[in-house]
Design a protein around this motif. Structure first.
Motif, short mmCIF file in Angstrom:
data_model
loop_
_atom_site.label_atom_id
_atom_site.label_comp_id
_atom_site.label_asym_id
_atom_site.label_seq_id
_atom_site.Cartn_x
_atom_site.Cartn_y
_atom_site.Cartn_z
N ARG A 68 -3.51 -9.99 -9.83
CA ARG A 68 -3.96 -8.92 -8.94
C ARG A 68 -2.89 -7.84 -8.99
NH1 ARG A 68 -7.00 -9.20 -3.90
NH2 ARG A 68 -6.70 -7.28 -2.73
N LEU A 69 -3.25 -6.67 -9.47
CA LEU A 69 -2.27 -5.60 -9.68
C LEU A 69 -2.24 -4.60 -8.53
CD1 LEU A 69 -3.02 -5.03 -13.48
CD2 LEU A 69 -1.28 -6.51 -12.45
N LEU A 70 -3.38 -4.16 -8.09
CA LEU A 70 -3.49 -3.21 -6.98
C LEU A 70 -4.68 -3.60 -6.10
CD1 LEU A 70 -3.03 0.29 -8.71
CD2 LEU A 70 -1.41 -0.86 -7.19
N PRO A 71 -4.51 -3.63 -4.79
CA PRO A 71 -3.22 -3.66 -4.09
C PRO A 71 -2.49 -4.96 -4.39
CG PRO A 71 -4.99 -4.12 -2.57
CD PRO A 71 -5.65 -3.77 -3.86
N ASP A 72 -1.21 -5.02 -4.05
CA ASP A 72 -0.41 -6.18 -4.45
C ASP A 72 -0.72 -7.43 -3.65
OD1 ASP A 72 0.66 -5.35 -2.10
OD2 ASP A 72 2.67 -4.97 -2.86
N SER A 73 -1.51 -7.33 -2.59
CA SER A 73 -1.94 -8.52 -1.85
C SER A 73 -3.26 -8.21 -1.16
CB SER A 73 -0.90 -8.94 -0.81
OG SER A 73 -1.00 -8.17 0.37
N ALA A 74 -3.89 -9.28 -0.64
CA ALA A 74 -5.17 -9.13 0.04
C ALA A 74 -5.00 -9.04 1.55
CB ALA A 74 -6.08 -10.32 -0.30
N SER A 75 -3.82 -8.66 1.99
CA SER A 75 -3.56 -8.58 3.43
C SER A 75 -4.41 -7.49 4.08
CB SER A 75 -2.08 -8.31 3.69
OG SER A 75 -1.70 -7.06 3.15
N ILE A 76 -4.70 -7.68 5.35
CA ILE A 76 -5.46 -6.72 6.14
C ILE A 76 -4.48 -6.00 7.07
CG2 ILE A 76 -7.29 -6.45 7.86
CD1 ILE A 76 -8.49 -9.07 6.77
N ALA A 77 -4.56 -4.70 7.10
CA ALA A 77 -3.67 -3.93 7.97
C ALA A 77 -3.87 -4.37 9.43
CB ALA A 77 -3.94 -2.44 7.82
N GLN A 78 -2.77 -4.68 10.10
CA GLN A 78 -2.83 -5.16 11.48
C GLN A 78 -2.30 -4.09 12.44
OE1 GLN A 78 -4.35 -7.93 12.20
NE2 GLN A 78 -4.57 -8.58 10.06
N PRO A 79 -2.85 -4.02 13.65
CA PRO A 79 -2.43 -2.97 14.61
C PRO A 79 -0.99 -3.12 15.06
CG PRO A 79 -3.89 -4.58 15.64
CD PRO A 79 -3.91 -4.89 14.18
N ASP A 80 -0.42 -2.01 15.47
CA ASP A 80 0.99 -1.97 15.87
C ASP A 80 1.29 -2.78 17.12
OD1 ASP A 80 1.48 -0.38 13.70
OD2 ASP A 80 1.49 1.51 14.82
N TYR A 81 0.28 -3.05 17.95
CA TYR A 81 0.58 -3.80 19.18
C TYR A 81 0.78 -5.29 18.91
CZ TYR A 81 -4.57 -4.15 18.98
OH TYR A 81 -5.87 -4.33 18.57
N ILE A 82 0.53 -5.75 17.69
CA ILE A 82 0.95 -7.10 17.30
C ILE A 82 2.42 -7.01 16.93
CG2 ILE A 82 0.66 -8.94 15.60
CD1 ILE A 82 -2.27 -8.18 15.38
N PRO A 83 3.28 -7.87 17.47
CA PRO A 83 4.72 -7.76 17.21
C PRO A 83 5.05 -7.68 15.72
CG PRO A 83 4.30 -9.37 18.93
CD PRO A 83 2.96 -8.96 18.40
N ALA A 84 6.01 -6.83 15.38
CA ALA A 84 6.38 -6.58 13.99
C ALA A 84 6.78 -7.85 13.23
CB ALA A 84 7.50 -5.54 13.92
N PRO A 85 7.58 -8.77 13.81
CA PRO A 85 7.94 -9.98 13.05
C PRO A 85 6.74 -10.80 12.63
CG PRO A 85 9.39 -9.70 14.94
CD PRO A 85 8.29 -8.71 15.11
N LEU A 86 5.71 -10.85 13.48
CA LEU A 86 4.51 -11.60 13.14
C LEU A 86 3.76 -10.92 12.00
CD1 LEU A 86 3.14 -12.47 16.69
CD2 LEU A 86 4.70 -13.77 15.25
N ARG A 87 3.65 -9.60 12.07
CA ARG A 87 2.97 -8.86 11.00
C ARG A 87 3.71 -9.00 9.68
NH1 ARG A 87 3.32 -3.48 12.30
NH2 ARG A 87 4.33 -3.77 14.31
N GLU A 88 5.05 -8.97 9.74
CA GLU A 88 5.84 -9.07 8.51
C GLU A 88 5.67 -10.44 7.86
OE1 GLU A 88 9.73 -8.16 9.84
OE2 GLU A 88 9.32 -6.02 10.16
N ASP A 89 5.68 -11.51 8.66
CA ASP A 89 5.47 -12.85 8.10
C ASP A 89 4.08 -12.96 7.47
OD1 ASP A 89 7.95 -13.79 8.71
OD2 ASP A 89 7.35 -14.94 10.47
N TYR A 90 3.10 -12.39 8.15
CA TYR A 90 1.73 -12.42 7.64
C TYR A 90 1.62 -11.67 6.31
CZ TYR A 90 -2.99 -10.59 7.02
OH TYR A 90 -4.20 -10.19 6.48
N TYR A 91 2.16 -10.45 6.27
CA TYR A 91 2.09 -9.65 5.03
C TYR A 91 2.81 -10.35 3.88
CZ TYR A 91 0.42 -5.73 7.88
OH TYR A 91 -0.31 -4.92 8.72
N GLU A 92 3.96 -10.97 4.16
CA GLU A 92 4.70 -11.63 3.10
C GLU A 92 3.97 -12.89 2.63
OE1 GLU A 92 9.21 -13.28 2.09
OE2 GLU A 92 8.81 -12.22 3.98
N ALA A 93 3.36 -13.61 3.56
CA ALA A 93 2.58 -14.80 3.18
C ALA A 93 1.43 -14.41 2.25
CB ALA A 93 2.04 -15.50 4.42
#
Length: 249
Positions: A68-93
């Motif tokens: 998979r070249l673009l986008p680099d993952s199948a992550s879904i953009a999450q809203p800012d009111y979800i804490p940043a550390p949780l979003r970062e772990d999710y995006y990296e996973a």
């Protein structure tokens, strides 16, 4: 919607001589999102053994590897009111799901533990203890809205899978693997809980605020209307008094 206007696919026959597998070929696929606000490009490649298909086109007959070249993952953009550390772990996973499913599962486990600590306000030395406390609160009817028994069972399953990457087995010769599909299952649980917990709470809060704002606005209109009526009565009474005191009336 995928059509000839926004989709291109091409198979390239790799003329490199005798490779380890027969007739090496590379298929490239490109899809453009037709949403005018997005218009992004999805790009993927697939390597395999090629052969002439039933329609006379060169096709991938046996898939060997995909990227998979673009986008680099199948992550879904999450809203800012979800804490940043949780979003970062999710995006990296999501990002490392295919390259390192075991590490992806470990990140999913950490993300879910962070959700329990943040959303459910439960913090214990070990995740299993936090899950037990959450079960207790559910049984007592004291858990936050959106937390159900089925949810806890799923989180407990993630703990088991995530432990594969987080902790080595006592017998180091015993190797337990996690494949990308299993890692994706954990990622989808995170996405579900983001919706059921954080997004649902935010929407509920916004709706309640909207109702309160509407009620306050209507109350202000009622207060203003009553004040106007009272002022009109005072004016009418003053006019009546003035008329009674005027000898010409």
């Amino acid at each position: 919607m995928v059509s000839s206007d926004n989709h291109h696919q091409e198979v390239i026959r790799l003329e490199v001589g005798a490779a380890r597998f027969r007739n090496p070929a590379l298929m490239c696929s490109a899809i453009r999102c037709v949403n005018p606000e997005c218009n992004e490009l999805y790009l993927a490649a697939k390597l395999g053994s090629g052969e002439t298909g039933s329609r006379g086109w060169w096709e991938i007959a046996r898939e060997r590897q995909t990227w998979r070249l673009l986008p680099d993952s199948a992550s879904i953009a999450q809203p800012d009111y979800i804490p940043a550390p949780l979003r970062e772990d999710y995006y990296e996973a999501c990002l490392i799901r295919d390259k390192s499913p075991k590490a992806s599962a470990t990140l999913a486990r950490r993300c879910l533990q962070g959700m329990i600590r943040d959303f459910c306000d439960i913090s214990r030395p070990r995740l299993i203890e936090e899950i037990r406390e959450l079960r207790r609160l559910v049984d007592l009817g004291q858990a936050p809205k959106g937390v159900e028994v089925e949810t806890i069972d799923a989180i407990d399953a993630v703990r088991d899978v995530g432990n594969i990457g987080a902790h080595m087995e006592r017998d180091i010769s015993l190797i337990i693997d996690v494949d990308p599909g299993e890692a994706q299952t954990l990622i989808e649980l995170i996405e579900l809980l983001f919706q059921d917990w954080y997004v649902a709470r935010h929407k509920r809060t916004q709706r309640l605020l909207a109702v309160r704002a509407m009620a306050a606005e209507k109350q202000a209109e009622i207060t203003a209307g009553r004040a106007e009526i009272a002022q009109q009565k005072l004016s009418a009474e003053a006019d009546a008094v003035a008329s009674a005191q005027d000898p010409e009336t």
